[in-house]
Each structure stands twice: as structure tokens, then as C-alpha cells.
Design a protein around this motif. Structure first.
Motif, PDB file in Angstrom:
ATOM      1  N   VAL B 412       0.868  -1.169   0.000  1.00 54.21           N
ATOM      2  CA  VAL B 412       0.000   0.000   0.000  1.00 54.21           C
ATOM      3  C   VAL B 412       0.906   1.220   0.000  1.00 54.21           C
ATOM      4  N   GLN B 413       0.544   2.183  -0.835  1.00 52.57           N
ATOM      5  CA  GLN B 413       1.358   3.375  -0.974  1.00 52.57           C
ATOM      6  C   GLN B 413       0.699   4.492  -0.186  1.00 52.57           C
ATOM      7  N   THR B 414       1.427   5.071   0.771  1.00 50.97           N
ATOM      8  CA  THR B 414       0.869   6.208   1.490  1.00 50.97           C
ATOM      9  C   THR B 414       1.764   7.416   1.265  1.00 50.97           C
ATOM     10  N   GLY B 415       1.211   8.588   1.481  1.00 50.84           N
ATOM     11  CA  GLY B 415       2.022   9.801   1.389  1.00 50.84           C
ATOM     12  C   GLY B 415       2.206  10.318  -0.015  1.00 50.84           C
ATOM     13  N   GLY B 416       1.503   9.748  -0.984  1.00 48.72           N
ATOM     14  CA  GLY B 416       1.578  10.255  -2.356  1.00 48.72           C
ATOM     15  C   GLY B 416       2.978  10.163  -2.925  1.00 48.72           C
ATOM     16  N   PRO B 417       3.316  11.098  -3.829  1.00 47.84           N
ATOM     17  CA  PRO B 417       4.602  11.030  -4.510  1.00 47.84           C
ATOM     18  C   PRO B 417       5.793  11.210  -3.560  1.00 47.84           C
ATOM     19  N   GLY B 419       5.807   9.755  -0.519  1.00 55.27           N
ATOM     20  CA  GLY B 419       5.728   8.697   0.483  1.00 55.27           C
ATOM     21  C   GLY B 419       6.424   7.430   0.046  1.00 55.27           C
ATOM     22  N   GLY B 420       5.967   6.326   0.610  1.00 55.47           N
ATOM     23  CA  GLY B 420       6.608   5.070   0.271  1.00 55.47           C
ATOM     24  C   GLY B 420       5.618   3.938   0.305  1.00 55.47           C
ATOM     25  N   CYS B 421       6.111   2.742  -0.059  1.00 57.63           N
ATOM     26  CA  CYS B 421       5.254   1.571  -0.074  1.00 57.63           C
ATOM     27  C   CYS B 421       5.394   0.821   1.233  1.00 57.63           C
ATOM     28  N   ILE B 422       4.293   0.316   1.721  1.00 57.78           N
ATOM     29  CA  ILE B 422       4.307  -0.476   2.935  1.00 57.78           C
ATOM     30  C   ILE B 422       3.882  -1.885   2.563  1.00 57.78           C
ATOM     31  N   MET B 457       6.487  -3.053  -9.040  1.00 54.01           N
ATOM     32  CA  MET B 457       6.921  -1.976  -8.160  1.00 54.01           C
ATOM     33  C   MET B 457       7.920  -1.031  -8.831  1.00 54.01           C
ATOM     34  N   VAL B 458       8.715  -1.543  -9.765  1.00 56.07           N
ATOM     35  CA  VAL B 458       9.643  -0.655 -10.476  1.00 56.07           C
ATOM     36  C   VAL B 458       8.826   0.346 -11.302  1.00 56.07           C
ATOM     37  N   ASN B 459       7.782  -0.163 -11.909  1.00 57.65           N
ATOM     38  CA  ASN B 459       6.915   0.675 -12.716  1.00 57.65           C
ATOM     39  C   ASN B 459       6.196   1.730 -11.868  1.00 57.65           C
ATOM     40  N   ILE B 460       5.821   1.327 -10.648  1.00 53.65           N
ATOM     41  CA  ILE B 460       5.167   2.271  -9.735  1.00 53.65           C
ATOM     42  C   ILE B 460       6.141   3.392  -9.370  1.00 53.65           C
ATOM     43  N   ALA B 461       7.377   3.019  -9.051  1.00 53.29           N
ATOM     44  CA  ALA B 461       8.381   4.032  -8.724  1.00 53.29           C
ATOM     45  C   ALA B 461       8.566   4.973  -9.905  1.00 53.29           C
ATOM     46  N   LYS B 462       8.566   4.401 -11.100  1.00 44.50           N
ATOM     47  CA  LYS B 462       8.733   5.208 -12.303  1.00 44.50           C
ATOM     48  C   LYS B 462       7.551   6.173 -12.459  1.00 44.50           C
ATOM     49  N   PHE B 463       6.365   5.674 -12.160  1.00 50.55           N
ATOM     50  CA  PHE B 463       5.177   6.524 -12.248  1.00 50.55           C
ATOM     51  C   PHE B 463       5.303   7.751 -11.353  1.00 50.55           C
ATOM     52  N   PHE B 464       5.733   7.523 -10.105  1.00 48.84           N
ATOM     53  CA  PHE B 464       5.823   8.659  -9.185  1.00 48.84           C
ATOM     54  C   PHE B 464       6.910   9.633  -9.616  1.00 48.84           C
ATOM     55  N   LEU B 465       7.999   9.103 -10.160  1.00 51.15           N
ATOM     56  CA  LEU B 465       9.055  10.010 -10.606  1.00 51.15           C
ATOM     57  C   LEU B 465       8.601  10.825 -11.798  1.00 51.15           C
ATOM     58  N   GLU B 466       7.815  10.199 -12.653  1.00 49.03           N
ATOM     59  CA  GLU B 466       7.304  10.937 -13.795  1.00 49.03           C
ATOM     60  C   GLU B 466       6.459  12.107 -13.299  1.00 49.03           C
ATOM     61  N   PHE B 467       5.707  11.833 -12.253  1.00 50.38           N
ATOM     62  CA  PHE B 467       4.897  12.888 -11.637  1.00 50.38           C
ATOM     63  C   PHE B 467       5.791  14.013 -11.124  1.00 50.38           C
ATOM     64  N   THR B 468       6.848  13.651 -10.381  1.00 57.17           N
ATOM     65  CA  THR B 468       7.741  14.672  -9.836  1.00 57.17           C
ATOM     66  C   THR B 468       8.395  15.477 -10.957  1.00 57.17           C
ATOM     67  N   LEU B 469       8.771  14.770 -12.026  1.00 57.34           N
ATOM     68  CA  LEU B 469       9.399  15.459 -13.158  1.00 57.34           C
ATOM     69  C   LEU B 469       8.467  16.517 -13.727  1.00 57.34           C
ATOM     70  N   ASP B 470       7.216  16.122 -13.891  1.00 60.00           N
ATOM     71  CA  ASP B 470       6.205  17.039 -14.413  1.00 60.00           C
ATOM     72  C   ASP B 470       6.042  18.241 -13.511  1.00 60.00           C
ATOM     73  N   GLU B 471       6.075  17.991 -12.203  1.00 60.87           N
ATOM     74  CA  GLU B 471       5.681  19.022 -11.253  1.00 60.87           C
ATOM     75  C   GLU B 471       6.862  19.787 -10.677  1.00 60.87           C
ATOM     76  N   VAL B 529      11.329   5.574  -4.824  1.00 65.61           N
ATOM     77  CA  VAL B 529      12.397   4.705  -5.313  1.00 65.61           C
ATOM     78  C   VAL B 529      13.032   3.966  -4.148  1.00 65.61           C
ATOM     79  N   LEU B 530      13.404   4.720  -3.109  1.00 68.63           N
ATOM     80  CA  LEU B 530      14.093   4.105  -1.978  1.00 68.63           C
ATOM     81  C   LEU B 530      13.216   3.084  -1.283  1.00 68.63           C
ATOM     82  N   SER B 531      11.927   3.389  -1.119  1.00 64.15           N
ATOM     83  CA  SER B 531      11.102   2.446  -0.372  1.00 64.15           C
ATOM     84  C   SER B 531      10.790   1.203  -1.197  1.00 64.15           C
TER      85      SER B 531
END
Lengths: 176, 614
Positions: B412-417, B419-422, B457-471, B529-531
């Protein structure tokens, strides 16, 4: 200090429709009483740009110039704000604004497939409009309707539980 | 009529509550997702049925905000005022309405879906069995009509403001909030009382109290629900905060993507002004307070308080280094307090019930409740408000009903872009600000995205980074360029081009970005990425060592093979766009892996399930 070149003040090419739009924007700006505290005039910029975009559909140079003059700031500053915020655009957009939500909930439920299907069918990338000016394709982050993920918005209408198969139906629905 | 004293407020509430009213109340959920799911036709059917059967004096219809039961929208609740009996119907269709209205509250109408209420209201109730949720923030959301101030006043609205203005000094208010232990619900968890104290300590003069309603975290929608369902709570709390710090102007900064919330806020402000509950000399105390709405324009970073202030000033929403903190030098260089919507939604309850009461809910370090937006692969998507210290298992499997389609829970991912995965091992951990940080995630604004075995999970990390890149606003180098490099490395891994060294580089660069980025957005951007790396390293290794995506998501790493089940019909050969399938008729076919495009056409057309995907 204002610009001396009279670029926007004398624009003989304005059509009557355009002139009416500029009048509307001018009236809106006048209603805000932006000069109440001159140092804080800028605080109205984003609000004015929102209105301008809803009147004109986008924010062409002439409109940027108009707003800059009204607030007595440089056009570069206005453009800086427009380019920073994803909501504003300085290019004309298609009549049907298709926005695929790519928030987290929609992503894990397959939004990328839906987006790709739109791209393939319309032959444009996200952030572009079709050459006939009919469709605009965009990706936005979370409309807060995560229970319906994946979600697509066409103008103000929300379509929930989207699949790639439903893309054709939506495009057909938009057909005039 | 203007309300000028606490006595008058109480009288008004009394009159409203003693009015003759129909014995039955019907609540119709009209939040954004309710409307999208089709509540409007249901509402029309209700109104038609009432007119047709002349039930105007028997049933009162109230259009309310979100009840949090998003998975079952359209939702309606039928309430018998006298007996207190209630029935909640989900997935309502206009055709069901006559039967539902005829059935009353004694037994559910046939052919419908009813839902048990699993929450209670700590301000006025004690929990019954099965009521895991404690609703303080959402106490009025889904219960009252947000477009009618009378319903809010009847429920005790504005009594907290009356009490503060007539019985308490500004310092008493700050002491009360400090004693309650309320912490910022926007994610950081900074003690609200301390923030107010900083601003109050600044020399008197113009100050601002700001509400951060720029809910940009993808997958979190609790602020929207509160603003759409109970806008007056936020207005009242802002006035209380304004009194405490000495500000007479409040500013609500709201994102333009929430048109319904904006509309309801505007209505609420107008109604409060008409009643004299906002404006000059509130409750005869000499305190003036007005509220303005300012709009965002689509920039995630504007949730950061310094960026938000710049945006209100009409500039690009770029963060600046703190100090100076906004409490010292904020909007227009004046002392300003920025709090999130959910934080404000707690204030009035604390004033009414006291700090001790608030501390009795939740944990020692994080008192009170937290609203989570439960979404993703969970069966019952919706808003849940639970006491701090509840476990993820209670939330996801108890309230959320487990994973959809009986799949296996993965993370489960909390904390949005940020946060991390639990993972599974922490399902029984009681969650609060500290415990989540301890396991490499964070509270964030409360988005909770559940993932199952089909998510890579690699794809999920990539998704969040894409978000950060955009923002990323582009101001500081670590965030602008560092995240771009991280993204490229992850792309390599998902394309099968990564090596073990790539993973090492990911770790080093992530640590550098964390240490050097300017604002909260950049400093927390490598967290996904780290989590995922620390919890799912074997998945990363499978990508780089075996060129395999265990979840079968990364297209370039997927392999299609034909098994013994093949009867040699040739259907796949005809559909293969690369002509890379060969074999004699009625014999097992083969895929030439070197030419395969991984399009999946063979997998989809095979009638004998002979094509396998790994």
C-alpha cells in the motif's frame, strides 16, 4: 512605466467578436478594483487569467499584453506565470477537451492503456489538438473521483471505469 | 437576519430544531463522484415520486456531500427522525426509488443493496460493534446540506466561534489548540498550536490566515469532500484561527480542478456574511474577519506553503528557503499561518469538547483521527476516518473489504509522490506520523493506494518520478536534473537495459537529492524509489539479472511462449503483425523471440489458452 510601442492599443485587425471579448475582460478587470492597494495588484493576475482563458479559450499574445497593461506589469511576467501553471495555455485547444486522469489510483487501474488508445485513434500526443480543431488530448492529475478509476473527463463530463474499448464510444458521442 | 450574540445563535438553532418537520429524512449524496456515478437521475426520480404520491409532508429530501461510500455511489440514506432507524442504500437506480420510499426504514426494499454504517460520531456517540471509523473531520459531511447555513447552525455550527470570541482571549485559544496536540494534517505533522503561537508572537499589524485547499496529491480527495460537504466548518475554524493570531483576513487557496467545492465555498461565504457570522464586529466582540478565495492553476508544488504564498501573490509558484517562515514573513511579507483543510476541520470540535477529549482519541504523539482516501485495488474504495493508531489491516481488510477479485495484497502506498510503499509485514502496525516515518513512508495528506500482485513496483516508482518530473518547478538542480536521471535509470530497468550497477547508482543519486534539494517536494521525491528498493529489491534484481518482470507489466520484458496445448490452428499466425510465429498445421507452433514485438495479439486470440505470458 508602460510600453511605448502601442502594440496592443492600436490593433486594427480585431474582429467585432474579439472586440466584444476584450470588452468583457476589461469590464471584469474593472470590477476587481485592482488599484485599491497598488503594491498588491499582481495578486489578481491568476484570477484574471482564469477569466481570460474562459472567455477566449486560450491566452494568445494579444490577451497577455492586455492583461499586462491592466496590471502595469511586464508581458514577460505574465508569460512566466502562464508557462508555469499547467492550467493555462497560449495555444488554441480543440473544442472537445479530453483529459485522461493519470493520478495514482487511475494509473494502477489501467489509465495508461486508455491514454494510448486515445493517442492512437486521434493521432496526436498528449498536450496537442487535432488539426481540425475538434479534439484536445491531455493528461491531468487526479480529479478526486478515485472510486471510478480510471477516469476520463471530456470538457466537464466525467466518464468512470474506463477501458480502452470504450474510447471509440466516447469519440463517437462527440461526433456532431 | 443577522446573528449578533451567542444567545441569539442558540435561539436560532433552537427554533430551527423545533420547527415541524416531516418524520422521514432522505439524504442524497451529491459530491463530485456521486454526481459522476449518476446521482442526479436518482434525485430526479425521488422528487418525481414525492410529487406524484404527495409525500411532501412525509419525507424531507436533503442534498448532502460525500458519505465516504464512494464504491457504492449513488448512495442515499433514509432516516426516521423519531425512532432513529436508518437505512443506507448503495448502487441506487431511479427504478428502485418507488420501492425504497414505500418500504420505509423498517426493512430494506427488495432487489436493492443496503450498506451497514461502520462509523460513529465521537462528539455525540459511543461506538457500537463494527463501527471502526470515528468521524470528527467528516462529522457533517454527508449529513447536512452544504448549501444551506441553517442546517449547519442547527447542528451547533458557529457555537465554537461564539465561545472563542466571547469567553476566551486569543492566547487561551492557542493554549487550547497546543494542549490538544493537534498536528498539521497536510502531511508534515507540525503542531498547529505552535504554528499559531509563532504568528501570534509577531508584532501586531496586518496578518493573514490561509487555508491550503490545493489538494494536489494524486489519490487523495478528503479535502475536496470536506469543502463540498461541510464548507462552514472550515470558515468557522479560520475565523477562530484569525482571532487567535490577530488576523482579520483569511485566504482560501483552492485548486481550479474542484469547481463544485469552489461553488459551495462561495455560497457558504455569502450566507455567513448575510448572517453576520463573517464580516464586521462578530458576536459584538469587535473582531472583524473576512475570507477571500484565490485559485490555483494546476501546480502540485503550490501545496508547499512558500510556493502557495507566491502563487496567491500572482507569481510563479516556486518555493523559497525557510527561514524566514511564513509565520514571520508570509503573504505580502506579513506574518501568515498556512493550515490544511483537514486541520481546520478539527478546530471547532476541539473548542466545543476540549483538549482532553481530543487527546482521548488516537495515540499519545498523534491525537485525534486521520481521514484516508482508500483507493486502488481495494474492494470498497472510499473515504475513511479512523483514530490515529489504527492498523493498516483494520483499514484495508476491515473497512476496505480486502483486495478486489480475491487477488493477493502486495503493498500500500501512502504519502503520495513523497511517500513510500508499505508491505505485508507492517500490516499490523498502528499508524501515526512517527510510525509511518519509521518504516520509510509518511502520512502525507492521506492518500492510500492499495496494490496487488499484478502491479510492478519498479513501474510504480517510475510513475511517481514521472509525476515529480512534471511538477518540479525547475528552480533547484538536484530536483530538476537529478530526478530526470533517476527516471531514465528506471526506464532502462523497465526496458531490460538495466544492470546491477544501475541499482547502485539509483541509491546514491537518491540519497544526494534527498540531502540537497531546496523544498519538501524535491527532498522527498526519491522516497518512492528508496522504499520500493528496500522492500522489493528482488523485483528490481529480477528485472536487471533475469530480464523478467515478475508482475508481467513491463512490456519489453514480457515473453510469450506457446505450450503443449497448441493444436496448430494457425489463428495466431494470421494475427501476428511481425510474422514471427511458425509451425506446421495441426502441430505445435513456435514464436521467434528475436523478432517478437510483445504486442500480445497471439495471447489474446488463442482459443486454447496455449500462449503463456511471463
Amino acid at each position: 512605466m508602460s510600453c511605448q510601442c502601442q502594440c496592443a492599443a492600436t490593433s486594427p485587425t480585431r474582429t467585432p467578436e474579439d472586440a466584444a471579448k476584450f470588452d468583457e475582460l476589461g469590464r471584469f478587470i474593472a470590477s476587481l478594483n485592482v488599484d485599491a492597494i497598488p503594491d498588491r495588484r499582481r495578486g489578481y493576475l491568476i484570477q484574471i487569467l482564469h477569466r481570460a482563458q474562459s472567455i477566449f479559450g486560450y491566452l494568445p499574445e494579444e490577451v497577455q499584453e492586455f492583461v499586462a497593461r491592466a496590471l502595469n506589469i511586464s508581458r514577460a511576467e505574465v508569460y512566466g506565470v502562464i508557462s508555469f501553471y499547467s492550467y493555462f495555455t497560449d495555444k488554441p485547444v480543440g473544442r472537445y477537451k479530453i483529459n485522461v486522469c493519470t493520478g495514482t489510483a487511475c494509473f494502477v487501474k489501467g489509465a495508461p492503456k486508455v491514454l494510448n488508445e486515445f493517442k492512437a485513434r486521434l493521432g496526436i500526443k498528449e498536450g496537442e489538438s487535432t488539426p481540425d480543431g475538434k479534439f484536445f488530448l491531455g493528461a491531468l492529475r487526479c480529479v478526486g473521483a478515485c472510486s471510478l478509476a480510471p477516469v476520463v473527463m471530456v470538457n466537464d463530463k466525467v466518464y468512470g471505469n474506463m477501458t480502452a474499448d470504450k474510447v471509440a464510444d466516447i469519440l463517437k458521442e462527440c461526433g456532431e | 437576519m443577522k446573528i449578533e450574540s451567542p444567545v441569539q445563535l442558540a435561539e436560532t438553532a433552537g427554533q430551527l430544531n423545533s420547527r415541524p418537520r416531516p418524520p422521514m429524512k432522505l439524504l442524497v449524496s451529491l459530491g463530485t463522484c456521486g454526481i459522476a456515478a449518476g446521482t442526479q437521475p436518482v434525485l430526479k426520480a425521488i422528487k418525481d415520486e414525492i410529487t406524484e404520491r404527495r409525500l411532501e409532508n412525509a419525507i424531507e429530501v436533503s442534498e448532502v456531500g460525500c458519505m465516504g461510500l464512494c464504491y457504492a455511489e449513488p448512495v442515499i440514506m433514509l432516516l426516521d427522525r423519531e425512532s432513529g432507524k436508518r437505512l443506507i442504500y448503495g448502487d441506487v437506480t431511479p427504478q428502485q426509488i418507488p420501492a425504497i420510499l414505500a418500504a420505509g426504514t423498517d426493512a430494506p426494499a427488495t432487489g436493492t443493496r443496503t450498506i451497514e454504517r461502520n462509523w460513529y460520531y465521537p462528539e455525540s456517540e459511543t461506538p457500537a460493534d463494527g463501527e471502526f471509523q470515528a468521524r470528527i473531520v467528516l462529522r457533517n459531511t454527508g449529513r447536512i446540506n452544504p448549501e444551506n447555513i441553517e442546517e449547519y447552525i442547527a447542528e451547533g455550527g458557529y457555537t465554537a466561534l461564539a465561545k472563542v470570541l466571547t469567553e476566551m482571549k486569543p492566547q487561551d485559544v492557542i493554549d487550547l489548540i497546543t494542549a490538544s496536540g493537534l498536528r498539521g494534517r497536510g502531511g508534515g505533522g507540525f503542531p498547529t498550536g505552535r504554528k499559531w503561537q509563532f504568528a501570534a508572537n509577531q508584532p501586531a499589524g496586518e496578518k493573514f490566515i490561509i487555508c491550503n485547499a490545493d489538494e494536489g496529491d494524486p489519490g487523495a480527495f478528503m479535502d475536496r469532500a470536506v469543502l463540498e460537504g461541510d464548507p462552514h466548518t472550515v470558515l468557522e475554524a479560520m475565523a477562530i484561527g484569525g482571532y487567535a493570531i490577530g488576523a482579520s483576513t483569511g485566504v482560501i487557496y483552492i485548486r481550479a480542478e474542484y469547481p463544485l467545492a469552489v461553488k459551495r465555498l462561495e455560497i457558504a461565504i455569502r450566507q455567513a456574511e448575510e448572517r453576520g457570522l463573517l464580516g464586521k464586529n462578530l458576536f459584538g466582540s469587535g473582531f472583524d474577519f473576512k475570507i477571500e478565495i484565490k485559485f490555483g492553476a494546476g501546480a502540485f508544488v503550490c501545496g508547499e506553503e512558500t510556493a502557495l504564498i507566491h502563487s496567491i501573490e500572482g507569481k510563479r509558484g516556486e518555493p523559497t528557503v525557510k527561514p524566514p517562515f511564513p509565520a514571520v514573513e508570509g503573504l505580502w511579507k506579513r506574518p501568515s499561518v498556512v493550515n490544511n483543510v483537514e486541520t481546520y476541520a478539527n478546530i471547532c470540535a476541539i473548542v466545543r469538547k476540549g483538549a482532553e477529549w481530543f487527546r482521548s482519541i488516537g495515540t499519545q504523539g498523534s491525537p485525534g483521527t486521520k481521514v484516508f482516501a482508500l483507493a486502488g485495488k481495494v474492494a470498497k474504495v472510499g473515504l475513511v476516518e479512523v483514530p490515529m493508531g489504527s492498523t493498516l489491516r483494520e483499514i484495508i481488510f476491515g473497512i476496505g473489504g480486502g483486495i478486489k477479485h480475491g487477488r493477493e495484497f502486495k503493498a500500500v502506498q501512502t504519502g503520495g509522490p513523497s511517500g513510500g510503499c508499505i508491505t505485508k509485514q507492517h500490516l499490523d502496525l498502528g499508524i501515526d506520523y512517527e510510525s509511518l516515518k519509521g518504516i520509510g513512508s509518511m502520512m502525507g495528506s492521506g492518500g492510500m493506494i492499495v496494490m496487488d500482485e499484478d502491479d510492478c513496483m519498479v513501474n510504480i516508482a517510475k510513475f511517481f518520478l514521472e509525476f515529480t518530473l512534471d511538477e518540479s518547478c525547475g528552480k533547484c538542480t538536484p530536483c530538476r536534473i537529478g530526478n530526470r536521471r533517476l527516471y531514465e535509470m528506471l526506464e532502462d530497468i523497465t526496458n531490460g537495459l538495466g544492470t546491477v550497477e544501475t541499482i547502485e547508482k539509483l541509491k546514491t543519486l537518491s540519497a544526494t537529492i534527498k540531502d540537497t534539494a531546496l523544498c519538501g517536494l524535491g527532498q522527498t521525491s526519491p522516497n518512492p524509489v528508496l522504499s520500493t528498493l528496500s522492500n522489493f529489491e528482488e523485483e528490481y534484481l529480477a528485472h536487471v539479472k533475469e530480464s523478467r518482470c515478475p508482475a508481467g507489466v513491463c512490456v519489453k520484458l514480457v515473453h510469450y511462449t506457446i505450450t503443449d496445448k497448441c493444436v496448430g490452428c494457425g489463428l495466431c499466425v494470421r494475427h501476428c503483425p511481425a510474422n514471427c510465429i511458425s509451425g506446421e498445421r495441426k502441430m505445435r507452433h513456435e514464436i521467434d523471440q528475436s523478432r517478437c514485438l510483445k504486442c500480445g495479439a497471439c495471447y489474446q486470440v488463442c482459443k486454447f489458452h496455449a500462449v503463456e505470458k511471463h
